[in-house]
Every structure is written in structure tokens, then in C-alpha cells.
Write an enzyme that holds these catalytic residues in place. Structure first.
Site, PDB file in Angstrom:
ATOM      1  N   GLY A 141      -7.023   6.523  -3.429  1.00  0.00           N
ATOM      2  CA  GLY A 141      -6.080   5.494  -3.854  1.00  0.00           C
ATOM      3  C   GLY A 141      -5.329   5.833  -5.111  1.00  0.00           C
TER       4      GLY A 141
ATOM      5  N   LYS B 174      -6.770   8.108   4.883  1.00  0.00           N
ATOM      6  CA  LYS B 174      -5.710   7.203   5.323  1.00  0.00           C
ATOM      7  C   LYS B 174      -5.253   7.496   6.743  1.00  0.00           C
ATOM      8  CE  LYS B 174      -3.451   5.001   2.614  1.00  0.00           C
ATOM      9  NZ  LYS B 174      -2.745   5.978   1.849  1.00  0.00           N
TER      10      LYS B 174
ATOM     11  N   ASP C  28       4.366  -3.275  -1.020  1.00  0.00           N
ATOM     12  CA  ASP C  28       5.565  -2.413  -1.088  1.00  0.00           C
ATOM     13  C   ASP C  28       6.227  -2.290   0.271  1.00  0.00           C
ATOM     14  OD1 ASP C  28       3.480  -0.772  -0.121  1.00  0.00           O
ATOM     15  OD2 ASP C  28       4.104   0.999  -1.262  1.00  0.00           O
TER      16      ASP C  28
ATOM     17  N   ASP D 243       4.112   4.812  -4.328  1.00  0.00           N
ATOM     18  CA  ASP D 243       3.453   5.979  -4.902  1.00  0.00           C
ATOM     19  C   ASP D 243       4.452   7.042  -5.331  1.00  0.00           C
ATOM     20  OD1 ASP D 243       1.494   4.488  -3.844  1.00  0.00           O
ATOM     21  OD2 ASP D 243       0.896   5.927  -2.307  1.00  0.00           O
TER      22      ASP D 243
ATOM     23  N   GLY E   4      -8.044  10.859  -1.067  1.00  0.00           N
ATOM     24  CA  GLY E   4      -8.584   9.687  -0.377  1.00  0.00           C
ATOM     25  C   GLY E   4      -9.147   8.658  -1.328  1.00  0.00           C
TER      26      GLY E   4
ATOM     27  N   ARG F 198      -0.948   8.244  -9.430  1.00  0.00           N
ATOM     28  CA  ARG F 198      -0.632   6.979 -10.090  1.00  0.00           C
ATOM     29  C   ARG F 198      -1.766   5.992  -9.872  1.00  0.00           C
ATOM     30  NH1 ARG F 198      -2.091   4.475  -6.482  1.00  0.00           N
ATOM     31  NH2 ARG F 198      -1.070   3.842  -4.558  1.00  0.00           N
TER      32      ARG F 198
HETATM   33  P1  NG1 Z   1      -2.573   5.089  -1.541  1.00  0.00           P
HETATM   34  O1  NG1 Z   1      -3.870   4.505  -1.170  1.00  0.00           O
HETATM   35  O2  NG1 Z   1      -2.508   5.529  -2.948  1.00  0.00           O
HETATM   36  O3  NG1 Z   1      -2.179   6.209  -0.612  1.00  0.00           O
HETATM   37  C1  NG1 Z   1      -1.145   3.270  -0.164  1.00  0.00           C
HETATM   38  C2  NG1 Z   1       0.319   3.440   0.188  1.00  0.00           C
HETATM   39  C3  NG1 Z   1       1.241   2.660  -0.752  1.00  0.00           C
HETATM   40  C4  NG1 Z   1       0.807   1.209  -0.857  1.00  0.00           C
HETATM   41  C5  NG1 Z   1      -0.692   1.145  -1.163  1.00  0.00           C
HETATM   42  C6  NG1 Z   1      -1.224  -0.271  -1.133  1.00  0.00           C
HETATM   43  C7  NG1 Z   1       0.633   5.665   1.146  1.00  0.00           C
HETATM   44  C8  NG1 Z   1       1.182   7.003   0.906  1.00  0.00           C
HETATM   45  N1  NG1 Z   1       0.706   4.828   0.128  1.00  0.00           N
HETATM   46  O4  NG1 Z   1      -1.437   3.924  -1.383  1.00  0.00           O
HETATM   47  O5  NG1 Z   1       2.585   2.774  -0.318  1.00  0.00           O
HETATM   48  O6  NG1 Z   1       1.140   0.486   0.298  1.00  0.00           O
HETATM   49  O7  NG1 Z   1      -1.472   1.894  -0.238  1.00  0.00           O
HETATM   50  O8  NG1 Z   1      -0.603  -1.058  -2.082  1.00  0.00           O
HETATM   51  O9  NG1 Z   1       0.171   5.367   2.213  1.00  0.00           O
HETATM   52 MG    MG Z   2      -1.983   8.538  -0.259  1.00  0.00          MG
END
Ligand code: NG1
Ligand code: MG
Length: 517
Positions: A160, A259, A54, A210, A158, A45
Site C-alpha cells: 500500500g 493487487k 480516487d 499514487d 504489496g 507514497r
Molecule cells: P496501492 O495499494 O498503493 O496500490 C491503490 C490504488 C490507488 C487507490 C488506493 C486506495 C493502484 C495502483 N493504486 O493503492 O489508486 O485507489 O488503492 O485508495 O492500484
Molecule cells: Mg500499487
């Protein structure tokens, strides 16, 4: 609503399946020398606006995109010694095999090692919990079915774009499908509910955006995802414009942000900062918060509700209504100023414990141990201001999208929506400190070449950027990014890498199953 199931002999298949299923099925056959029973698919997404809110339970505006994870599965008849074998089309991810406990207990996940199979195990774990919940006699003490699994995905990791959510949602769906009769129809609500917390098992204290986007995506629609009063994703279309269309260009900085590895100083630390900020506000204004998340006693949304209950006699929590939300969030920004405005340099552990009338030991136990973090000071002012102002921008964006408002010109729409995206980037950069040089550079170039709104998407610290671009400017934005960013920053970049780095993706359907005859 249930997860769509498509059949090889049935009605027209969505593009996501016709294009990619043949390869994942062929990959499976090559490894296991037989046909899979089904394919489970879930997309990545992009988040249009509403970053890092969130986990404070404020609503966000993402859309599912046509990069995804497909998992081909064969259910084995090996009840005496069940195991799961995992293969992956991507050679960075070597084959794995593990046994399923005969007594029906959960497979253990070692979050201290970083391995791709851990994400599969997260999906397995939450699906297993779900199966125990709906069929306690069947799954209480008996093992799950053994499986042969072949994964093929094209969500960059990694970056986003939620490769992790795509993988986990596809896995959880596959596990439920493998262990229930084929007539069973899993609901989107259930898949979303069980997967939102799944990544906690690999040590990321994430919110639920997500997974909600990956499960509930719809062709041509963005999603308004609410977490409270209940988890809900509402699909909506962009306003019809007079002479152009809305496109989102997604450009990868190619700076990978792992992450799990960076969580103690980045993602998980932000979750701590905004939770502590909520409690310092609660202590200052004499309201008490009830535990609602993984840490402490409540979040910034809980504080807003508790404050209104006490000072404005509105006992019912805010239900998402846009006009009221805008008014209350503005009030919260005043309180953030009042409370933290003279302490912008941040709080040490001693100062934060003092502000909460607690000991350093208690504070450490409540906030700093469930998910380990490392920091000098907690920047409560900056982080709380970001969360409330970003939540306001989401409501403003929703208003622009759904009010049925007629725009004087197409450009007016682009300026309004793009303006909010630009403010979001500014806030992520200056207040939340989750941008980076590469992201800033890409946004600058895109804005100078036809984008109306440019920002990071997802957690940040690298990863992808998203740009609001009218159709006629897409090529100029792409060209400028290639010449002025990619070729300069990465002189040896190949054409294939460039093609993968810039996506122009339409919103697509969420999680689905494809049954082979
Ligand atoms: P991404 O970077 O797509 O993993 C993460 C968090 C989301 C949200 C966003 C910032 C995970 C799985 N997802 O997204 O829940 O907090 O950062 O808006 O860690
Ligand atoms: Mg993620």
C-alpha cells in the site's frame, strides 16, 4: 513545471539522490561493465486520508515518502536490433531481456502472468504512446532506443505504499529521457497524465492518486490531489504548532496483498460496486451519466454533478470548493440512505440488472468483463456510503490544514485531524471491508500508545498503516508496536526486518532525473 534534473557536477543534490545513487550506479557497473547515462527516480507514497475514492474522481491527501525506485540506464546505439535488458538489485527479480519491435509498434504485455518486468512494460507502453503523440514522424514507424537498465528500490511491495507507481513513473520518465534529446524537459503534468492509467495494462482498474503523488511530491509538503475538473496536485504544509511537530509513523502489517492476484474479489470488485451504485442512483433520480471511466457510464462524482444540474439548476460541475462540496456530499449521503437503505444485504446480478432496467447479459458485458470480478452480491449501500463520507472527510481535513485556523492547543489539531483518520479507518473496515485483523490490531496498539489517528493506507487487505503522532510520542508508538504486535505476531522477526517494517518518513520530492557527466 518540469521534472527536476540534477547533474553530478551541479548544484546541491537532494538527499534522495546523494544517499542512493552511488549504490545503483555501482550495481549497474557490476552487471553491464560500463557507466550508466542517467538515473531516473520516483518515490512511494503514503495516503493520509481519502481511501478508495480516487477512482470515483474525488480528491485525496497523500504525500510522497523517502522510499523510492531508482533506475540506472544506458542508452544503446543498436537501431538494427534494439532490445531492453532489465536487471534488479533485489534477487527475487531475475534478469529479463526483450526486443523492441522494429516497426515502432508497442511491446506486448501478458497480464495473465505475474512478472516484475510487466510493470516496466506498463511504464514503457505509456511513455511510448506519449512519444508517438509528441513526435509522430519520429516514433510512428521507427523503433525505440535499446537500453541497459538496472533497478534498485526500497518501497515494500504489496504494502500500500505504491511500489508499483514508483516503478512505473521512474520507468516512463526513463523511457522519455532515453528517446528525446537531453535538452528536452518533460513536465510533471505530462508524466502524471500518462502514468495514471498505466496499471490498467496489468489488469488493475486503478485511480490516479499514487502516480500523482509519486510525480509531484515536495519536501515537507503533503499534496491535495484533484482529478476533476483536471488532474492537479497542490502542495501544502502542515500547520505550525506551538511545541511539537507532526510526524507520520508508517507501520507495515507484513501481510502482503498482491493487487493483481486479488483484484477480482477485492480492488476491481470495489470499482464495479461503486460504479454500479452511481448508475442505480442515476436511474432512481432520472439523471443520465456520460461515460467517464473504464466501466459503465459514470461514477459517484458524476452522479452528484448530474443530480445538482437537474434538481438545483447548477449546470457547472462542482469545482472542488470545500464549503459547497461538504453541503453536496451530505446530500448524497441522504440519497444513498433513501436508495439503498432498505437493501443493505446487497444486490445479486439479477437485482442489479433490474434496478438498471437492463438485461443480465448487457449488465455482464458492461461491468463484469473488462476486468474480471467474482462475487455473490454487490454491496452498493456500504460502498457508496464509504465513498461519499470519505470524500467529506478529505474536505474536512483540507479545511483543518489550510484554513489558517489557529488551534487553541496543539492537541486540538491532533484530535481534529486524527479523529478524521480514525473515522476513515472505521469506514474502510466496516463499510468498504478492506481492512484486516493485523491492521486493526496495529491501529489499536498505536492509539493506546500516543497516536491520535491510525488507519490503513493504500488499497488495504493487509499492507501498511499510517499514524498521526506528535514528535514526542514517536518512540512510545514504535516501542509498543514492536513489543505488542511484531514480536507476538512474528516471533522470529529479525532486527533488520523490524527496522524496515516501521518507517517515520518525511514528505519528499517526487520524480526526478540525475544526469551523469
Ligand atoms: P496501492 O495499494 O498503493 O496500490 C491503490 C490504488 C490507488 C487507490 C488506493 C486506495 C493502484 C495502483 N493504486 O493503492 O489508486 O485507489 O488503492 O485508495 O492500484
Ligand atoms: Mg500499487
Amino acid at each position: 513545471m518540469s521534472i527536476p534534473i540534477f547533474h553530478s557536477s551541479g548544484a546541491a543534490l537532494p538527499k534522495a539522490l546523494t544517499e542512493k545513487c552511488p549504490a545503483v550506479i555501482a550495481g549497474f557497473e557490476k552487471v553491464y561493465k560500463s557507466k550508466p547515462d542517467f538515473v531516473s527516480r520516483s518515490p512511494g507514497r503514503v495516503n493520509l486520508i481519502g481511501e478508495h475514492i480516487d477512482y470515483a474522481d474525488f480528491s485525496v491527501l497523500p504525500m510522497a515518502i523517502d522510499v523510492d525506485m531508482l533506475i540506472a540506464v544506458k542508452v544503446l546505439d543498436d537501431k538494427k536490433n534494439p532490445s531492453i535488458t532489465l536487471a534488479n538489485a533485489d534477487e527475487r527479480f531475475a534478469q529479463r531481456k526483450f526486443d523492441l519491435p522494429l516497426d515502432g509498434s508497442f511491446v506486448t504485455i501478458d497480464a495473465s502472468i505475474s512478472d516484475w518486468s510487466n510493470y516496466f512494460k506498463c511504464g514503457l507502453h505509456v511513455a511510448h504512446e506519449f512519444l508517438k503523440e509528441i513526435e509522430p514522424t519520429k516514433f510512428g514507424k521507427a523503433p525505440l532506443a535499446g537500453l541497459e537498465v538496472y533497478c534498485q528500490g526500497n518501497v515494500p511491495t504489496g504494502s500500500g505504499l505504491s511500489s508499483s507507481a514508483a516503478f512505473i513513473c521512474a520507468t516512463a520518465l526513463a523511457i522519455v529521457r532515453s528517446n528525446m534529446p537531453t535538452s528536452y524537459k518533460m513536465t510533471k503534468q505530462d508524466l502524471m497524465r500518462i502514468t495514471v492509467v498505466a496499471e490498467h495494462y496489468v489488469g488493475v482498474n486503478n485511480g490516479g492518486m499514487d502516480q500523482a503523488a509519486s510525480v509531484c511530491g515536495q519536501d515537507d509538503h503533503a499534496l491535495y490531489v484533484e482529478f476533476k475538473p483536471e488532474l492537479k496536485a497542490t502542495a501544502f504544509k502542515f500547520p505550525a504548532l506551538k511545541s511539537t511537530a507532526v510526524e507520520f509513523v508508517i507501520a507495515n502489517t507484513l501481510k502482503v496483498s498482491n493487487k493483481v492476484e486479488t483484484a477480482p474479489t477485492n480492488y476491481n470488485l470495489r470499482v464495479v460496486e461503486v460504479t454500479v451504485a452511481a448508475e442505480v442512483l442515476a436511474a432512481k433520480y432520472g439523471v443520465s451519466l456520460k461515460k467517464s471511466g473504464t466501466l459503465g457510464k459514470g461514477n459517484l462524482r458524476d452522479f452528484m454533478n448530474a443530480y445538482y444540474a437537474k434538481y438545483h439548476n447548477v449546470p457547472k460541475p462542482w469545482d472542488g470548493d470545500v464549503t459547497t462540496g461538504i453541503e453536496r456530499l451530505n446530500k448524497m449521503l441522504e440519497l444513498v440512505q433513501e436508495t439503498f437503505g432498505s437493501h443493505k444485504s446487497g444486490y445479486t446480478v439479477d437485482e442489479a440488472s433490474a434496478a438498471l432496467n437492463t438485461s443480465k447479459e448487457e449488465f455482464t458485458k458492461d461491468y463484469l468483463t473488462t476486468f474480471p470480478v467474482r462475487f455473490q452480491v454487490l454491496k452498493l449501500y456500504q460502498r457508496a456510503k464509504h465513498v461519499y463520507s470519505e470524500s467529506l472527510r478529505v474536505l474536512d481535513a483540507l479545511k483543518i490544514m489550510t484554513s489558517g485556523q489557529k488551534f487553541a492547543s496543539d492537541e486540538e489539531f491532533f484530535k481534529l485531524f486524527g479523529g478524521l483518520m480514525n473515522q476513515s479507518q472505521e469506514s474502510c473496515d466496516k463499510l468498504y471491508e478492506c481492512s484486516c485483523e493485523e491492521t486493526d490490531k496495529i491501529c489499536e496498539i498505536a492509539l493506546a500508545n500516543g497516536s491520535y489517528g491510525s488507519r490503513l493506507t493504500g488499497a488495504g487487505w493487509g499492507g501498511c498503516t499510517v499514524h498521526l503522532v506528535p514528535t514526542e510520542n514517536v518512540e512510545s508508538v514504535k516501542k509498543a508496536l514492536i513489543e505488542q504486535f511484531y514480536k507476538k505476531q512474528y516471533p522470529t522477526i529479525t532486527d533488520t526486518e523490524l527496522k524496515e517494517a516501521i518507517l517515520v518518513s518525511k514528505p519528499t520530492i517526487g520524480s526526478c532525473l540525475y544526469e551523469l557527466a
